[in-house]
Scaffold this active site. Structure first.
Site, PDB file in Angstrom:
ATOM      1  N   LYS A 172       0.857  -1.192   0.000  1.00  0.00           N
ATOM      2  CA  LYS A 172       0.000   0.000   0.000  1.00  0.00           C
ATOM      3  C   LYS A 172       0.885   1.231   0.000  1.00  0.00           C
ATOM      4  CE  LYS A 172      -3.671   2.316   2.558  1.00  0.00           C
ATOM      5  NZ  LYS A 172      -4.583   2.220   3.701  1.00  0.00           N
ATOM      6  N   LYS A 226      -2.319  -1.591  -3.792  1.00  0.00           N
ATOM      7  CA  LYS A 226      -3.162  -0.398  -3.708  1.00  0.00           C
ATOM      8  C   LYS A 226      -2.330   0.853  -3.780  1.00  0.00           C
ATOM      9  CE  LYS A 226      -6.298   1.562  -0.383  1.00  0.00           C
ATOM     10  NZ  LYS A 226      -6.710   1.539   0.995  1.00  0.00           N
TER      11      LYS A 226
HETATM   12  C1  PBG Z   1      -7.235   3.442   5.637  1.00  0.00           C
HETATM   13  C2  PBG Z   1      -7.716   3.132   4.269  1.00  0.00           C
HETATM   14  C3  PBG Z   1      -7.585   4.026   3.217  1.00  0.00           C
HETATM   15  C4  PBG Z   1      -8.217   3.427   2.130  1.00  0.00           C
HETATM   16  C5  PBG Z   1      -8.707   2.193   2.545  1.00  0.00           C
HETATM   17  N1  PBG Z   1      -8.363   2.022   3.886  1.00  0.00           N
HETATM   18  C6  PBG Z   1      -7.041   5.388   3.147  1.00  0.00           C
HETATM   19  C7  PBG Z   1      -5.730   5.738   3.706  1.00  0.00           C
HETATM   20  O1  PBG Z   1      -4.846   4.889   3.874  1.00  0.00           O
HETATM   21  O2  PBG Z   1      -5.568   6.919   3.987  1.00  0.00           O
HETATM   22  C8  PBG Z   1      -8.321   4.092   0.799  1.00  0.00           C
HETATM   23  C9  PBG Z   1      -9.360   3.619  -0.093  1.00  0.00           C
HETATM   24  C10 PBG Z   1      -9.653   4.520  -1.216  1.00  0.00           C
HETATM   25  O3  PBG Z   1      -9.020   5.570  -1.424  1.00  0.00           O
HETATM   26  O4  PBG Z   1     -10.592   4.181  -1.944  1.00  0.00           O
HETATM   27  N2  PBG Z   1      -6.689   2.472   6.362  1.00  0.00           N
END
Ligand code: PBG
Length: 300
Positions: A172, A226
């Site tokens: 991520k 992601k």
């Molecule tokens: C937070 C989380 C995020 C997303 C999913 N879980 C955002 C972040 O890490 O700030 C993002 C999902 C999206 O942007 O559609 N744990």
């Protein structure tokens, strides 16, 4: 096919609510009594799984994110309700992370501007167990702390939840594509600094392989890459190097870019299918997408 998709659903307190989200045209926050609309359609279309995300009222947030461990929180109530009503007709996946619940918007516990890895893990273990007890099928740690997969797995097994699966957000990136999501869960404007202290540097692809290797060793059943579209090379890299199910997340910023472009008439809606197919082409075994509630129109 619909079988390739996971649908994220945003939850909100209250009754009779299906509230639009400004930054994500076509996406709504649902109160629990209205969840049936979206869950039943997902079941009818044959989606294997939904992912639950809570919009948390500001007054329930604090620096420790304690609402995450409240067995009456929105996510816990939603899991119980869906499991009671729809049994195993559809899988439920839940985020493991503190960001919807912390007043500073970070995924873990903060100290002098840094998120504390090991202290955060202690809370994530409890959050995971709670969600498993409520009936969650797949726990998805998206917090990016090191070592949490092994610890969560151990605690689940010890407490009788050997069958609860772990989908690790292994890869991520610290991305600007998450902006609209932070609006959707109510952490927009709260976030102090950025998440580069624990999310990954997008200039680095070797680290993705190291992270996946560690998470598989610790017991992950599946891994997530992601964001999606700007990271197709990473999806392919992970898929080719590890024979494990790889999920891709078409994140909120990707969704909003496409949707705004379509709304303004700049591009036509065939871009949706084209972008989703690119995930499959790159090797993704499933795709998390905010379009997954409209596949009857998109996949025709
Ligand atoms: C937070 C989380 C995020 C997303 C999913 N879980 C955002 C972040 O890490 O700030 C993002 C999902 C999206 O942007 O559609 N744990």
């Amino acid at each position: 096919t619909c079988n390739d998709f996971i649908l994220p659903i945003f939850l909100i307190d209250g009754k009779n609510k299906k509230l639009p989200i400004n930054s994500m045209p076509g996406v709504y926050r649902y109160s629990l009594d209205k969840l049936g609309i979206v869950v039943e359609k997902a079941i009818k279309n044959g989606l294997p799984m939904i992912a639950l995300f809570p919009y948390t009222n500001k007054r329930k947030k604090n620096i420790l994110g304690t609402e995450a461990l409240n067995e009456d929180n929105l996510v816990c109530k939603a899991i119980q309700l869906i499991k009671k009503k729809y049994k195993n007709e559809i899988g439920i996946m839940c985020d493991v992370a503190l960001d919807p619940y912390t007043s500073h918007g970070h995924d873990g516990l903060l100290s002098s501007g840094y998120v504390l890895n090991d202290k955060t893990n202690e809370v994530l273990i409890k959050q995971s167990l709670l969600q498993a007890q409520m009936g969650c099928d797949v726990l998805a740690p998206s917090d990016m702390m090191d070592g949490r997969i092994g610890k969560i797995r151990k605690s689940l097994d010890k407490n009788g939840y050997q069958m609860t699966q772990i989908l690790s957000y292994a890869v991520k990136y610290a991305s600007s594509f998450y902006g609209p999501f932070r609006d959707a869960v109510g952490s927009k404007g709260l976030l102090k600094g950025n998440k580069k202290n624990y999310q990954m540097d997008f200039k680095n692809s070797d680290e993705a392989l190291r992270e996946v290797a560690l998470d598989i060793k610790e017991g992950a059943d599946m891994v997530m890459v992601k964001p999606g579209l700007p990271y197709l090379d990473i999806i392919k890299l992970v898929k080719e190097n590890f024979k494990i199910p790889v999920m891709a997340y078409q994140v909120s910023g990707e969704y909003s870019l496409l949707s705004n472009g379509i709304e303004k008439g700049l591009i036509d809606n065939n871009v949706i299918l084209e972008s989703l197919i690119s995930f499959k082409r790159s090797g993704a075994n499933a795709i998390v997408s905010y379009y997954a509630d409209r596949l009857d129109r998109i996949l025709t």
